[in-house]
Write an enzyme that holds these catalytic residues in place. Sequence first.
Site, PDB file in Angstrom:
ATOM      1  N   GLU A  54       0.894  -1.225  -0.018  1.00 49.72           N
ATOM      2  CA  GLU A  54       0.116  -0.040   0.022  1.00 49.72           C
ATOM      3  C   GLU A  54       0.733   1.353  -0.068  1.00 49.72           C
ATOM      4  O   GLU A  54       0.791   2.111   0.755  1.00 49.72           O
ATOM      5  CB  GLU A  54      -1.201  -0.009   1.055  1.00 49.72           C
ATOM      6  CG  GLU A  54      -1.685  -1.420   1.173  1.00 49.72           C
ATOM      7  CD  GLU A  54      -2.979  -1.346   2.468  1.00 49.72           C
ATOM      8  OE1 GLU A  54      -2.821  -0.553   3.283  1.00 49.72           O
ATOM      9  OE2 GLU A  54      -3.733  -2.141   2.407  1.00 49.72           O
TER      10      GLU A  54
ATOM     11  N   GLU B 196      -6.260 -10.757  -1.354  1.00 48.62           N
ATOM     12  CA  GLU B 196      -6.740 -10.769  -0.154  1.00 48.62           C
ATOM     13  C   GLU B 196      -8.375 -10.639  -0.583  1.00 48.62           C
ATOM     14  O   GLU B 196      -9.263  -9.867   0.148  1.00 48.62           O
ATOM     15  CB  GLU B 196      -6.522  -9.337   0.483  1.00 48.62           C
ATOM     16  CG  GLU B 196      -4.960  -9.237   0.948  1.00 48.62           C
ATOM     17  CD  GLU B 196      -4.604  -8.029   1.523  1.00 48.62           C
ATOM     18  OE1 GLU B 196      -5.353  -7.324   2.215  1.00 48.62           O
ATOM     19  OE2 GLU B 196      -3.524  -7.873   1.632  1.00 48.62           O
TER      20      GLU B 196
HETATM   21  C1  XIL Z   1      -6.243  -6.490   8.519  1.00 48.20           C
HETATM   22  C2  XIL Z   1      -6.502  -7.962   9.340  1.00 48.20           C
HETATM   23  O1  XIL Z   1      -7.299  -8.951   8.476  1.00 48.20           O
HETATM   24  C3  XIL Z   1      -6.845  -7.377  10.724  1.00 48.20           C
HETATM   25  O2  XIL Z   1      -7.190  -8.379  11.413  1.00 48.20           O
HETATM   26  C4  XIL Z   1      -6.446  -6.470  11.218  1.00 48.20           C
HETATM   27  O3  XIL Z   1      -6.719  -5.862  12.347  1.00 48.20           O
HETATM   28  C5  XIL Z   1      -6.085  -5.252  10.192  1.00 48.20           C
HETATM   29  O4  XIL Z   1      -5.227  -5.619   8.921  1.00 48.20           O
HETATM   30  N1  XIL Z   1      -4.980  -5.040   3.746  1.00 48.20           N
HETATM   31  C6  XIL Z   1      -3.903  -5.784   4.063  1.00 48.20           C
HETATM   32  C7  XIL Z   1      -4.030  -6.653   5.274  1.00 48.20           C
HETATM   33  O5  XIL Z   1      -2.857  -5.687   3.413  1.00 48.20           O
HETATM   34  O6  XIL Z   1      -2.950  -6.560   6.023  1.00 48.20           O
HETATM   35  C8  XIL Z   1      -5.089  -6.057   6.246  1.00 48.20           C
HETATM   36  O7  XIL Z   1      -5.557  -7.172   7.295  1.00 48.20           O
HETATM   37  C9  XIL Z   1      -6.539  -5.845   5.482  1.00 48.20           C
HETATM   38  C10 XIL Z   1      -6.239  -4.646   4.461  1.00 48.20           C
END
Ligand code: XIL
Length: 373
Positions: A156, A261
């Site tokens: 990101e 994701e």
């Molecule tokens: C999220 C997790 O799922 C949560 O448990 C945590 O509290 C916050 O992060 N983008 C990403 C992930 O790259 O690492 C994030 O994961 C969601 C958004």
Amino acid sequence: MRRFLFLAVILLISSGRTIAQSPTTLKDAYKSCFTIGAALNPAQFTGQDQVEEAIVKQQFNTISPENVLKWEVVHPQPGAYDFAQADKYVEFGQQNRMFIIGHNLVWHSQTPKWVFEDGKGNPVSRKVLSRRMRDHIEKVVARYKGRIGGWDVVNEALNEDGTLRQSPWMKIIGEDYIEKAFRYAHKTDPQAQLYYNDYSLENEAKRKGALELVRKLKAKGVPITGVGLQDHVNLDSPTADQIDTTISEFGKLDVKVMITELDVDLLPWPASNQTADVSLSVAADPKLNPYPNGLPDEVQQTLAKRYADLFGVYAKHCGLVTRVTFWGVTDKDSWKNDWPVKGRTNYPLLFDREGQPKPAFNAVMQLGPKVAP
Ligand code: XIL
């Protein structure tokens, strides 16, 4: 009679064949196209949640760590590393012969404040921060060398308009923090795949910025293997066409594309644009939580259709898309129940709260043989 028997035998054999041939798991249904994964939390790889562990072993051939490899977990204090959970995660992947992903090395979120500050709370110099980043990457990547097959090296780094995010990494080191991170990781494990990972790359401005970033990195000989599209999507945004174009555009740069994701948020979206910015936080309101006791059939079908559309696009790019990973296993412990609004009942994945496959699972499975034969 003999003729009848003959026909009956042929029928039996061919029906047996059909049964044997139609896949029953996600990883088998798409094995000619890409691996299929899930992000795991510790309960799913330490034997605490047997239901979910069984689903993981049965359905997926690659895993990602939802949180256990983030900086705040493995490196909470200066010089103090804690690999207890990450070690278990990697062991679980090895025992089950899965492709193991590391997530992530450099991000602005879930990174402790001390990383960017000196003892008095002032920002450290470019030199000090580069050194801290290098130490961290070397330590973590070396520990799992040859076992973690792919790393989200930088997560990101872009704003919605495609410019570089003014994170502490960017402010203190400057834009070359990105290439430094890839080079440190590559030097430590030259075999590991290295990715740039981000959300909303389907939006034109951000996509342009990401394409430009990858183009520049490749031109400089930075060892980047692939781009991760997070795909925390909503029911209607981004469109299948936007995702299609995005995959094609990255493909032209000669990088692998991964869906890293995936989940589909079907609750009322409380922001003006579709995003996965973890800093977004909206106050709870019953209007934003319309299905606390179960999902109406109609919405269940809409979700199934959306998932089939998504997999149709992913499979269209068979070979270019090398992995599709869901951000979680069942609806019960999806992060979407608590983000961007806390305490909602969301339904973003293919397995319900009891671990049963949903109509969306069946839709994805039925599509498999048609698009990934
Ligand atoms: C999220 C997790 O799922 C949560 O448990 C945590 O509290 C916050 O992060 N983008 C990403 C992930 O790259 O690492 C994030 O994961 C969601 C958004």
